[in-house]
Design a protein around this motif. Sequence first.
Motif, PDB file in Angstrom:
ATOM      1  N   HIS A 552       0.837  -1.201   0.000  1.00  0.00           N
ATOM      2  CA  HIS A 552       0.000   0.000   0.000  1.00  0.00           C
ATOM      3  C   HIS A 552       0.872   1.250   0.000  1.00  0.00           C
ATOM      4  N   GLY A 553       1.932   1.250   0.816  1.00  0.00           N
ATOM      5  CA  GLY A 553       2.830   2.397   0.846  1.00  0.00           C
ATOM      6  C   GLY A 553       3.486   2.642  -0.502  1.00  0.00           C
ATOM      7  N   GLU A 554       3.871   1.576  -1.194  1.00  0.00           N
ATOM      8  CA  GLU A 554       4.478   1.723  -2.516  1.00  0.00           C
ATOM      9  C   GLU A 554       3.489   2.363  -3.494  1.00  0.00           C
ATOM     10  N   ILE A 555       2.227   1.936  -3.437  1.00  0.00           N
ATOM     11  CA  ILE A 555       1.219   2.477  -4.357  1.00  0.00           C
ATOM     12  C   ILE A 555       0.986   3.957  -4.084  1.00  0.00           C
ATOM     13  N   VAL A 556       0.871   4.315  -2.796  1.00  0.00           N
ATOM     14  CA  VAL A 556       0.631   5.717  -2.432  1.00  0.00           C
ATOM     15  C   VAL A 556       1.779   6.601  -2.911  1.00  0.00           C
ATOM     16  N   GLN A 557       3.015   6.165  -2.679  1.00  0.00           N
ATOM     17  CA  GLN A 557       4.146   7.001  -3.063  1.00  0.00           C
ATOM     18  C   GLN A 557       4.342   7.029  -4.579  1.00  0.00           C
ATOM     19  N   SER A 558       3.941   5.981  -5.274  1.00  0.00           N
ATOM     20  CA  SER A 558       3.951   6.013  -6.742  1.00  0.00           C
ATOM     21  C   SER A 558       2.936   7.035  -7.247  1.00  0.00           C
ATOM     22  N   TYR A 559       1.799   7.090  -6.613  1.00  0.00           N
ATOM     23  CA  TYR A 559       0.757   8.078  -6.930  1.00  0.00           C
ATOM     24  C   TYR A 559       1.324   9.490  -6.759  1.00  0.00           C
ATOM     25  N   ASN A 560       2.000   9.732  -5.629  1.00  0.00           N
ATOM     26  CA  ASN A 560       2.580  11.057  -5.386  1.00  0.00           C
ATOM     27  C   ASN A 560       3.696  11.376  -6.376  1.00  0.00           C
ATOM     28  N   LEU A 561       4.559  10.400  -6.615  1.00  0.00           N
ATOM     29  CA  LEU A 561       5.677  10.614  -7.527  1.00  0.00           C
ATOM     30  C   LEU A 561       5.180  10.911  -8.941  1.00  0.00           C
ATOM     31  N   THR A 582      -0.970   0.501 -10.681  1.00  0.00           N
ATOM     32  CA  THR A 582      -2.325  -0.017 -10.886  1.00  0.00           C
ATOM     33  C   THR A 582      -2.336  -1.535 -10.835  1.00  0.00           C
ATOM     34  N   ALA A 583      -1.352  -2.165 -11.467  1.00  0.00           N
ATOM     35  CA  ALA A 583      -1.271  -3.629 -11.422  1.00  0.00           C
ATOM     36  C   ALA A 583      -1.089  -4.111  -9.991  1.00  0.00           C
ATOM     37  N   GLN A 584      -0.299  -3.387  -9.233  1.00  0.00           N
ATOM     38  CA  GLN A 584      -0.069  -3.745  -7.833  1.00  0.00           C
ATOM     39  C   GLN A 584      -1.350  -3.564  -7.009  1.00  0.00           C
ATOM     40  N   ALA A 585      -2.088  -2.491  -7.269  1.00  0.00           N
ATOM     41  CA  ALA A 585      -3.337  -2.247  -6.543  1.00  0.00           C
ATOM     42  C   ALA A 585      -4.394  -3.288  -6.884  1.00  0.00           C
ATOM     43  N   GLU A 586      -4.423  -3.718  -8.149  1.00  0.00           N
ATOM     44  CA  GLU A 586      -5.380  -4.761  -8.550  1.00  0.00           C
ATOM     45  C   GLU A 586      -5.034  -6.083  -7.871  1.00  0.00           C
ATOM     46  N   ARG A 587      -3.752  -6.382  -7.791  1.00  0.00           N
ATOM     47  CA  ARG A 587      -3.327  -7.636  -7.180  1.00  0.00           C
ATOM     48  C   ARG A 587      -3.637  -7.663  -5.687  1.00  0.00           C
ATOM     49  N   THR A 588      -3.493  -6.512  -5.019  1.00  0.00           N
ATOM     50  CA  THR A 588      -3.715  -6.455  -3.564  1.00  0.00           C
ATOM     51  C   THR A 588      -5.120  -5.987  -3.196  1.00  0.00           C
ATOM     52  N   ARG A 589      -5.947  -5.740  -4.216  1.00  0.00           N
ATOM     53  CA  ARG A 589      -7.327  -5.281  -3.997  1.00  0.00           C
ATOM     54  C   ARG A 589      -7.371  -4.017  -3.141  1.00  0.00           C
ATOM     55  N   ASP A 590      -6.519  -3.078  -3.496  1.00  0.00           N
ATOM     56  CA  ASP A 590      -6.472  -1.785  -2.805  1.00  0.00           C
ATOM     57  C   ASP A 590      -7.492  -0.863  -3.473  1.00  0.00           C
ATOM     58  N   LEU A 594      -7.203   2.205  -6.244  1.00  0.00           N
ATOM     59  CA  LEU A 594      -7.730   1.944  -7.590  1.00  0.00           C
ATOM     60  C   LEU A 594      -8.698   3.039  -8.025  1.00  0.00           C
ATOM     61  N   MET A 595      -9.368   3.656  -7.076  1.00  0.00           N
ATOM     62  CA  MET A 595     -10.245   4.788  -7.381  1.00  0.00           C
ATOM     63  C   MET A 595      -9.428   6.031  -7.732  1.00  0.00           C
ATOM     64  N   LYS A 596      -8.317   6.258  -7.012  1.00  0.00           N
ATOM     65  CA  LYS A 596      -7.569   7.508  -7.166  1.00  0.00           C
ATOM     66  C   LYS A 596      -6.626   7.510  -8.372  1.00  0.00           C
ATOM     67  N   LEU A 597      -6.038   6.373  -8.697  1.00  0.00           N
ATOM     68  CA  LEU A 597      -5.008   6.324  -9.738  1.00  0.00           C
ATOM     69  C   LEU A 597      -5.478   6.806 -11.115  1.00  0.00           C
ATOM     70  N   PRO A 598      -6.714   6.496 -11.560  1.00  0.00           N
ATOM     71  CA  PRO A 598      -7.124   6.976 -12.883  1.00  0.00           C
ATOM     72  C   PRO A 598      -7.103   8.498 -13.021  1.00  0.00           C
ATOM     73  N   LEU A 599      -7.308   9.223 -11.939  1.00  0.00           N
ATOM     74  CA  LEU A 599      -7.294  10.687 -12.025  1.00  0.00           C
ATOM     75  C   LEU A 599      -5.907  11.190 -12.424  1.00  0.00           C
ATOM     76  N   ILE A 600      -4.852  10.585 -11.861  1.00  0.00           N
ATOM     77  CA  ILE A 600      -3.495  11.012 -12.211  1.00  0.00           C
ATOM     78  C   ILE A 600      -3.144  10.550 -13.630  1.00  0.00           C
TER      79      ILE A 600
END
Length: 666
Positions: A552-561, A582-590, A594-600
């Motif tokens: 989850h931390g990796e996904i959040v910081q990828s979003y910020n980066l 996104t692939a990581q969020a789908e795999r972990t069902r985050d 998954l809602m926030k990533l499409p906006l970026i």
Amino acid sequence: MERHEVVNTVSDVRVGGHVIQAGTIGSMHVHESETVPTPHQTRPPRETFVNRESEIALLTAALRRVDEGRLAIVAFTGLGGVGKTELVAKFAKERAAHFPGGVLYADLKAYRHQAGVDLAGVLEMFLRALGRKPPDEEGARFAEFRTATAEKRCLIFLDNAEHAAEVRALFPSTGLMVAASRGRRLGALRMDGAEVRELDRLSPAAGATLVRGWLGPDRGADREIAALVERCEGLPLALNAVGGQLLGRSRLKVGQVVAELGDQERRLAVLNNEEGNLRRTYDPVYERLSEQAQALYHLIGVHPGPFVSAELAAAVGVEGAAEALDELHLVHLVDEVVDDGPGERYQAHDVVRTHAYACARELPGREELLARDVAYYRGRASLADRALGKRLRLQEPTGDDLPGFDSDAMEWLHAERANLRAVVEAAAARGWHGEVWRLCESLWPLYHGRKLYDDWIATHERGIESAQWDNCPDAVVRMRNQLARAHHERKEFRLAAEQLALATELVPLVANRQVVGVLHETDGLLCLADGRPADAVRRFTLALAANRGDEHGEIVQSYNLAQALIADGRPEQALTLLAEATAQAERTRDEDMLMKLPLIRARAHQALGQLDLAVVQAEDCARQAADRSQPAKEAQAHTLLVALAEQRGDEELAERSRARLRELRN
């Protein structure tokens, strides 16, 4: 002022709703606007209401100013329990039709902290009741409230006001503002054209009428009724409390109650407060309570916050908690809180809480009871925090023995915000430092999600002190970072940077590298705010490295980066990074990410001129946000869609998103 009603008529028939007249109609779709219920937030008055004709006349006279489209202001001061709230509740019920915008109520005591009132929190509650979306920025809330009350004539009742300034700050544009105070500090409102009246206790005749209203004509001699009114000092709150006992016990004689109220041997130490001596009224009432109700009464005396519930009482060990609450409610020692929060909560009058404190102060297990109270709130806050999503937490999970949350975790946190802050303060005062910083950590989703900046800053200042006393560098850094985020959101960038600098000094002592990562994250946000995207890229890269191993931390910081890369003119790199996240969020069902990533992703495609792809991604974010009841994120998506539609010249899409934004604001 003359008022005109506008209606639609078809063939002289009055109709409501949409009326469309045309020669030829092809296809047509009419969007129905969502109906917002008219708020009526004051509680219903009791049937036995007496002796307030002059005050009702004063309020009625104020309506003339309202009819002229002006603001009318009335303030009542007087003894606690004298009937100020009951008076306004009676008037609000009788005159509800006169206020098409509704009746709004706020007990400022629940929003008061260290002699200040959370005015932004009051406005948030009012705006939501009026069907408006409260702006995040505090100043904008005042403007939105003035706009809303210019359009809707309301009666606004502020209970337990202490200063004219806090009432003045909440003036609507038009309508009737009524304030009630236990003190005499509202006289300055006369400068604003207010009528200020001190509400006296009931006269002997009015008090007797009140008692006879619920006791009936045949029970108790007139002289006994008169003596009862005298012993209760004409205070409606006291009369109702004793009356509940008489009604609950048919064999109890009025004369016996009068004798008990006058028995010096049955009184405890004199209860001194600015209101007067009420102990001779409440001691006999307390002594006739059942064992379970007395235990709950002790909890009221120990509990630092304004609200109690059956769930809290049961958690701290009160047997038959729901029945005990019903018993206290029957004798008017507590009133049910009317709001939008989940579950039933009750509030005791200030005089009752003071008496309850006097009853509980010498209990051998008083501190243990308070410790269980604090443990309940820490456990429930921890459960609510975990229910609201994945994130870094230093504390071990707790509260699993308490009721969990389905979808109302945020609503519970928001409804209990005054209790939660009071519990933090009480725990800090007793040196229970581990409880303090852990509570603060769990309150992050409430403060970050609802922008309760005053509570956020005050509790985290306590959290920093407690983490230092607890000798936990990781927690100190965590608290300072969360405090820095509050200052960042208030655009107090210097204060945010100061907290980060103090936290950075402890980095060599920090055991959890993810804690260091959150410092890089906040520093990156400050770099973006300062217009330094390249520096932000470096900070978020460090944050991502610190979170390796926590998906989850990796996904959040990828979003910020990715946001920083787009700002730095590198949208292609951002898209590559977002695909991996996104692939990581789908795999972990985050689901949250998954809602926030499409906006970026949409913003990256926009930067590349790929407007069609950008629209697809922004619409995906808007849809998911709507499904997850995340209006703030949905609004961000539709704001971007408007910009994309204007770039493409797609007026249909632009208007569709503008319409949705209007719905979200309302």
